[in-house]
Design a protein around this motif. Sequence first.
Motif, PDB file in Angstrom:
ATOM      1  N   ILE A 108       5.953 -18.927 -15.325  1.00 43.08           N
ATOM      2  CA  ILE A 108       5.508 -18.907 -13.932  1.00 43.08           C
ATOM      3  C   ILE A 108       6.387 -17.951 -13.123  1.00 43.08           C
ATOM      4  CG2 ILE A 108       5.191 -20.292 -11.835  1.00 43.08           C
ATOM      5  CD1 ILE A 108       4.692 -22.705 -13.629  1.00 43.08           C
ATOM      6  N   ASP A 109       5.753 -17.038 -12.384  1.00 45.46           N
ATOM      7  CA  ASP A 109       6.465 -16.093 -11.527  1.00 45.46           C
ATOM      8  C   ASP A 109       6.561 -16.649 -10.111  1.00 45.46           C
ATOM      9  OD1 ASP A 109       6.846 -13.914 -13.420  1.00 45.46           O
ATOM     10  OD2 ASP A 109       4.667 -13.647 -13.309  1.00 45.46           O
ATOM     11  N   VAL A 110       7.752 -16.569  -9.510  1.00 44.36           N
ATOM     12  CA  VAL A 110       7.967 -17.027  -8.142  1.00 44.36           C
ATOM     13  C   VAL A 110       8.082 -15.805  -7.234  1.00 44.36           C
ATOM     14  CG1 VAL A 110       9.426 -18.388  -6.599  1.00 44.36           C
ATOM     15  CG2 VAL A 110       9.180 -19.066  -8.996  1.00 44.36           C
ATOM     16  N   VAL A 111       7.190 -15.699  -6.244  1.00 45.80           N
ATOM     17  CA  VAL A 111       7.181 -14.548  -5.339  1.00 45.80           C
ATOM     18  C   VAL A 111       7.033 -15.027  -3.898  1.00 45.80           C
ATOM     19  CG1 VAL A 111       6.189 -13.031  -7.107  1.00 45.80           C
ATOM     20  CG2 VAL A 111       4.678 -14.208  -5.500  1.00 45.80           C
ATOM     21  N   GLU A 112       7.427 -14.184  -2.970  1.00 46.77           N
ATOM     22  CA  GLU A 112       7.311 -14.531  -1.543  1.00 46.77           C
ATOM     23  C   GLU A 112       5.857 -14.510  -1.097  1.00 46.77           C
ATOM     24  OE1 GLU A 112       9.158 -13.203   2.809  1.00 46.77           O
ATOM     25  OE2 GLU A 112       9.566 -12.009   1.011  1.00 46.77           O
ATOM     26  N   ASN A 113       5.170 -13.466  -1.447  1.00 43.96           N
ATOM     27  CA  ASN A 113       3.723 -13.325  -1.238  1.00 43.96           C
ATOM     28  C   ASN A 113       3.264 -12.226  -2.178  1.00 43.96           C
ATOM     29  OD1 ASN A 113       3.819 -10.664   0.245  1.00 43.96           O
ATOM     30  ND2 ASN A 113       4.925 -11.914   1.731  1.00 43.96           N
ATOM     31  N   THR A 114       1.970 -12.040  -2.259  1.00 43.42           N
ATOM     32  CA  THR A 114       1.456 -11.014  -3.154  1.00 43.42           C
ATOM     33  C   THR A 114       0.080 -10.575  -2.673  1.00 43.42           C
ATOM     34  OG1 THR A 114       1.100 -10.446  -5.484  1.00 43.42           O
ATOM     35  CG2 THR A 114       0.330 -12.612  -4.758  1.00 43.42           C
ATOM     36  N   ARG A 122     -11.622  -5.598  -3.796  1.00 41.85           N
ATOM     37  CA  ARG A 122     -11.081  -5.955  -2.489  1.00 41.85           C
ATOM     38  C   ARG A 122      -9.678  -6.534  -2.623  1.00 41.85           C
ATOM     39  NH1 ARG A 122     -16.291  -8.756   0.625  1.00 41.85           N
ATOM     40  NH2 ARG A 122     -17.669  -6.923   0.476  1.00 41.85           N
ATOM     41  N   ARG A 123      -8.865  -6.278  -1.607  1.00 39.58           N
ATOM     42  CA  ARG A 123      -7.470  -6.706  -1.611  1.00 39.58           C
ATOM     43  C   ARG A 123      -7.304  -7.943  -0.719  1.00 39.58           C
ATOM     44  NH1 ARG A 123      -3.259  -3.199  -2.135  1.00 39.58           N
ATOM     45  NH2 ARG A 123      -2.550  -3.750  -0.032  1.00 39.58           N
ATOM     46  N   TYR A 124      -6.619  -8.956  -1.258  1.00 38.75           N
ATOM     47  CA  TYR A 124      -6.396 -10.194  -0.512  1.00 38.75           C
ATOM     48  C   TYR A 124      -4.907 -10.530  -0.488  1.00 38.75           C
ATOM     49  CZ  TYR A 124     -11.424 -10.776  -1.176  1.00 38.75           C
ATOM     50  OH  TYR A 124     -12.780 -10.592  -1.182  1.00 38.75           O
ATOM     51  N   HIS A 203      -1.039  -5.642   6.135  1.00 40.02           N
ATOM     52  CA  HIS A 203      -0.857  -5.336   4.715  1.00 40.02           C
ATOM     53  C   HIS A 203      -1.993  -4.469   4.175  1.00 40.02           C
ATOM     54  CE1 HIS A 203       2.167  -8.548   4.858  1.00 40.02           C
ATOM     55  NE2 HIS A 203       2.559  -8.147   3.672  1.00 40.02           N
ATOM     56  N   ASP A 204      -2.835  -3.975   5.067  1.00 40.65           N
ATOM     57  CA  ASP A 204      -3.978  -3.149   4.673  1.00 40.65           C
ATOM     58  C   ASP A 204      -4.850  -3.875   3.652  1.00 40.65           C
ATOM     59  OD1 ASP A 204      -5.578  -0.878   4.802  1.00 40.65           O
ATOM     60  OD2 ASP A 204      -4.558   0.084   3.110  1.00 40.65           O
ATOM     61  N   ALA A 205      -5.040  -5.182   3.891  1.00 43.57           N
ATOM     62  CA  ALA A 205      -5.838  -6.009   2.987  1.00 43.57           C
ATOM     63  C   ALA A 205      -7.202  -6.307   3.601  1.00 43.57           C
ATOM     64  CB  ALA A 205      -5.105  -7.313   2.679  1.00 43.57           C
ATOM     65  N   ASP A 206      -8.151  -6.645   2.742  1.00 41.10           N
ATOM     66  CA  ASP A 206      -9.501  -6.993   3.192  1.00 41.10           C
ATOM     67  C   ASP A 206      -9.617  -8.465   3.569  1.00 41.10           C
ATOM     68  OD1 ASP A 206     -10.913  -4.377   2.534  1.00 41.10           O
ATOM     69  OD2 ASP A 206     -10.059  -4.889   0.582  1.00 41.10           O
TER      70      ASP A 206
END
Length: 270
Positions: A108-114, A122-124, A203-206
């Motif tokens: 399991i990878d722990v990240v702040e956000n992704t 599409r980017r979320y 974040h230039d996300a959709d």
Amino acid sequence: MGSYDVSDESPERRFRTLFISDVHLGARGSQADLLLDFLRFHDADTIYLVGDIVDGWALKSSWHWPQSHNDLVQKLLRKARKGAKVIYIPGNHDEFLRNYYGTHFGGIDVVENTVHIGADGRRYLVIHGDIFDLVVQNARWLAHLGDKAYDFAIQLNRFVNFFRRMFKVPYWSLSQWAKQKVKNAVNYIGAFEQALAAEARRHDADGVICGHIHYAVIRDEGGIRYMNCGDWVESCTALVEHDDGHFEIITWADQAEKPAQVPQVAARAA
């Protein structure tokens, strides 16, 4: 709760991506047993744990860790070992894991956000969302007080639903009803959604996928697709992405009262 005869190796439905948030393991209101049932029927290539999976606040005040909570942790680790990509984004209740961004444990990878790239390109932005909650950020004592009040509401809700089951009336959520009817709650949810949509734009996300407020929904907010996973304390909802890129909210709240068969889930697609 839950005795469905479906093996871990052959779940009934498989998705491209599964998003789960606000399980609150360690809190007495957590319905980990229902999530275990859900995971027996559903699998995905990628699983996002979108915060508040473990409730460190509850564990600090009173230790509560039944076998079902341990079983759920083992279930998620098993899915990672079998090849699922599992990404953990800590929330405010499991903020102790924020000291471990960038680490990898048990698959399991722990990240702040992704940023999740959908099947359609599409980017979320995937984020728990508590950093946009002014109560949590600026009045921590009030957040803890609200947490206790929420626990009381959950206990009251279980009492009400005990009698509803006796009369074969469907599950009813007190807090979900309040969130839809009380003006301040409605305004708060609206402001939260707008803030998350604005962050997605930065974040230039959709779109944005989050948790935190225990209110599952898929909607457009100013041209941004806003999606909230809901929770596994009372509404018992998960967000899934199909292979063609469309998203769906699956509600699992009533399955414990149903016979041992493939459940007919309530779903909202978009």
